[in-house]
Design an enzyme around this catalytic site. Structure first.
Site, mmCIF file in Angstrom:
data_model
loop_
_atom_site.group_PDB
_atom_site.id
_atom_site.type_symbol
_atom_site.label_atom_id
_atom_site.label_comp_id
_atom_site.label_asym_id
_atom_site.label_seq_id
_atom_site.Cartn_x
_atom_site.Cartn_y
_atom_site.Cartn_z
ATOM 1 N N PHE A 24 0.855 -1.196 0.000
ATOM 2 C CA PHE A 24 0.000 0.000 0.000
ATOM 3 C C PHE A 24 0.885 1.237 0.000
ATOM 4 O O PHE A 24 1.704 1.425 0.904
ATOM 5 C CB PHE A 24 -0.916 0.004 1.227
ATOM 6 N N GLY A 25 0.734 2.088 -1.011
ATOM 7 C CA GLY A 25 1.513 3.329 -1.101
ATOM 8 C C GLY A 25 0.620 4.534 -0.851
ATOM 9 O O GLY A 25 -0.474 4.634 -1.411
ATOM 10 N N TYR A 26 1.093 5.450 0.013
ATOM 11 C CA TYR A 26 0.300 6.650 0.336
ATOM 12 C C TYR A 26 1.068 7.931 0.041
ATOM 13 O O TYR A 26 0.511 9.026 0.126
ATOM 14 C CB TYR A 26 -0.118 6.628 1.819
ATOM 15 N N GLY A 27 2.357 7.815 -0.253
ATOM 16 C CA GLY A 27 3.185 9.006 -0.463
ATOM 17 C C GLY A 27 3.865 8.930 -1.818
ATOM 18 O O GLY A 27 3.207 8.786 -2.856
ATOM 19 N N SER A 28 5.204 8.972 -1.796
ATOM 20 C CA SER A 28 5.923 8.943 -3.081
ATOM 21 C C SER A 28 5.657 7.647 -3.843
ATOM 22 O O SER A 28 5.808 7.612 -5.066
ATOM 23 C CB SER A 28 7.424 9.136 -2.856
ATOM 24 N N GLU A 99 13.012 2.922 1.233
ATOM 25 C CA GLU A 99 12.265 3.423 2.401
ATOM 26 C C GLU A 99 13.075 3.270 3.693
ATOM 27 O O GLU A 99 12.491 3.178 4.777
ATOM 28 C CB GLU A 99 10.929 2.673 2.516
HETATM 29 C C1 SIN Z 1 4.710 5.605 0.743
HETATM 30 O O1 SIN Z 1 4.733 6.328 -0.251
HETATM 31 O O2 SIN Z 1 3.800 4.755 0.877
HETATM 32 C C2 SIN Z 1 5.758 5.662 1.796
HETATM 33 C C3 SIN Z 1 6.338 6.994 2.035
HETATM 34 C C4 SIN Z 1 7.084 7.572 0.882
HETATM 35 O O3 SIN Z 1 7.958 6.894 0.304
HETATM 36 O O4 SIN Z 1 6.825 8.715 0.499
#
Ligand code: SIN
Length: 191
Positions: A24-28, A99
């Site tokens: 699950f990705g929420y950011g980059s 990460e």
């Molecule tokens: C994510 O994107 O899920 C983790 C945080 C990031 O790498 O920005």
């Protein structure tokens, strides 16, 4: 806890028996997809919200001058929408390196837009990691982002690409958009 979590993550979940694993990705991870995936679809997790409270030593800042990037903060009742990717377990070698600055991976239940559910791994940087910066007024976070850059580029690019990636998913995140409103005039002033 040290901010380099890459070796900790390798010991957390043994993924060798899996044919594929959901991430699950929420950011980059929404907008910078530098890994192969078998399938992807929008998904949400419950009880978490995005916050620019994590320091970045390795991507959008440096150890001397960390940038600000996202982590998830426990927020009962909140839904966080992002992108889920089904990947081969080997992909986590790359992801654990990417990460590594304070993030640990956890399994979490995810809901897909079509009503299906699955468990997926999510990278969260918790308060006890050495790179955690914590809360600040949105205008201060924007000023911090405006002046930060690192090996992956301008910190502002992270926020602007994320904002666009979320809009593409039909999501307007008040925390992200609040910072963007403070950030854009600062960036204009730098031109
Ligand atoms: C994510 O994107 O899920 C983790 C945080 C990031 O790498 O920005």
């Amino acid at each position: 806890m040290s901010h380099d979590t890459s070796s900790l993550n390798k010991q957390r979940q043994d993924l060798s028996a899996y044919e594929s694993v959901w991430l699950f990705g929420y950011g980059s991870l929404i907008y910078k997809v530098d890994f192969p995936y078998l399938e992807r679809k929008p998904a949400s997790i419950t009880g978490w919200s995005r916050r620019f409270w994590q320091g970045s030593h390795d991507h959008r800042g440096t150890p001397e001058s960390p940038g600000r990037v996202l982590t998830l903060i426990e927020t009962p009742g909140e839904q966080c929408t992002g992108m889920a990717y089904r990947v081969s377990p080997e992909v986590f070698e790359h992801l654990d390196h990417r990460e590594k600055n304070g993030y640990l991976r956890f399994f979490t239940p995810m809901q897909f837009n079509d009503g299906h559910q699955a468990d997926g791994l999510v990278y969260i940087a918790s308060k006890d990691n050495a790179a955690f910066l914590g809360d600040a007024p949105l205008s201060d976070i924007a000023a911090h982002i405006a002046r930060s850059r690192g090996p992956s580029g301008e910190n502002s690019e992270y926020l602007l690409k994320l904002s666009q990636g979320l809009r593409d998913l039909g999501v307007v995140d008040p925390h992200v958009e609040g910072i963007r409103q403070h950030l854009e005039p600062l960036l204009k002033g730098q031109e």
